[in-house]
Design an enzyme around this catalytic site. Structure first.
Site, PDB file in Angstrom:
ATOM      1  N   GLU A  30       0.858  -0.849   0.249  1.00 55.21           N
ATOM      2  CA  GLU A  30      -0.184   0.061   0.543  1.00 55.21           C
ATOM      3  C   GLU A  30       0.826   1.302   0.440  1.00 55.21           C
ATOM      4  O   GLU A  30       0.752   2.465  -1.056  1.00 55.21           O
ATOM      5  CB  GLU A  30      -1.021  -0.137   1.707  1.00 55.21           C
ATOM      6  CG  GLU A  30      -2.126  -0.434   1.367  1.00 55.21           C
ATOM      7  CD  GLU A  30      -3.243  -1.018   2.278  1.00 55.21           C
ATOM      8  OE1 GLU A  30      -2.899   0.200   3.342  1.00 55.21           O
ATOM      9  OE2 GLU A  30      -4.091  -1.519   2.516  1.00 55.21           O
ATOM     10  N   ASP A  69      -9.252  -0.144  -0.830  1.00 52.28           N
ATOM     11  CA  ASP A  69      -8.137   0.414  -0.186  1.00 52.28           C
ATOM     12  C   ASP A  69      -8.038   1.811  -0.763  1.00 52.28           C
ATOM     13  O   ASP A  69      -7.804   2.299  -0.754  1.00 52.28           O
ATOM     14  CB  ASP A  69      -7.584  -0.662  -0.610  1.00 52.28           C
ATOM     15  CG  ASP A  69      -7.006  -2.067   0.341  1.00 52.28           C
ATOM     16  OD1 ASP A  69      -7.275  -1.842   1.452  1.00 52.28           O
ATOM     17  OD2 ASP A  69      -6.705  -3.418  -0.139  1.00 52.28           O
ATOM     18  N   LYS A  89      -4.513  -6.562  -2.513  1.00 50.37           N
ATOM     19  CA  LYS A  89      -3.864  -7.890  -1.904  1.00 50.37           C
ATOM     20  C   LYS A  89      -2.875  -8.787  -2.153  1.00 50.37           C
ATOM     21  O   LYS A  89      -2.355  -9.161  -3.344  1.00 50.37           O
ATOM     22  CB  LYS A  89      -5.307  -8.439  -2.265  1.00 50.37           C
ATOM     23  CG  LYS A  89      -6.627  -8.489  -1.197  1.00 50.37           C
ATOM     24  CD  LYS A  89      -6.382  -8.695   0.383  1.00 50.37           C
ATOM     25  CE  LYS A  89      -7.311  -8.249   0.748  1.00 50.37           C
ATOM     26  NZ  LYS A  89      -7.782  -7.677   2.211  1.00 50.37           N
TER      27      LYS A  89
END
Length: 147
Positions: A30, A69, A89
């Protein structure tokens, strides 16, 4: 101590970021994506966990909320403006788990639960996005770190 990279990302291009304060990242993947979105000149807007989608979880029979996200709005190579919802993911969570001889039954059941939850979330995210003329995409280590 967590074995995952977590923290708060200091947004550089604050005019592009949609959200209150700076976003929290829950993985190095991320963080990698936040840096890309923040610095890429084709990105018009982006946000983290600012889109919430209700869904029904077949894994536990309950109504739940899915915080996607990433939301991103960008100009593609043809000059068109595109809006996407992106989930980050591990690839292993995007495919059905297998029960091998060495894997504990409890581990397999946990993986199965996670997979079912993900499938339920992503099915609703696809509907949500399609209804709003957006795309929904799942990014894994296979997409994020291609050379």
């Amino acid at each position: 101590m967590s074995r995952f990279t977590q923290g708060t990302y200091e947004v550089i291009n604050k005019k592009k970021y949609v959200g209150d304060g700076n976003p929290r990242y829950l993985s190095s993947w991320e963080l990698h994506l936040f840096r890309f979105l923040d610095r890429n000149t084709h990105i018009i807007q982006w946000g983290s966990e600012n889109v919430v989608i209700p869904y029904y979880s077949n894994a536990d029979g309950r109504n739940r909320r899915y915080m996607v996200d990433i939301f991103v709005k960008y100009r593609n190579k043809d000059g068109d403006i595109v809006k996407e919802l992106i989930e980050v993911k591990p690839y292993a969570q995007t495919i059905p788990p297998t029960q091998s001889g060495k894997k504990k039954k409890s581990t397999y059941l946990k993986e199965l639960y996670t997979y079912q939850v993900n499938m339920d979330k992503w099915k609703e995210a696809q509907k949500f996005a399609r209804k709003r003329k957006m795309e929904f995409r799942i990014l894994t280590e296979k997409n994020l770190f291609r050379q």
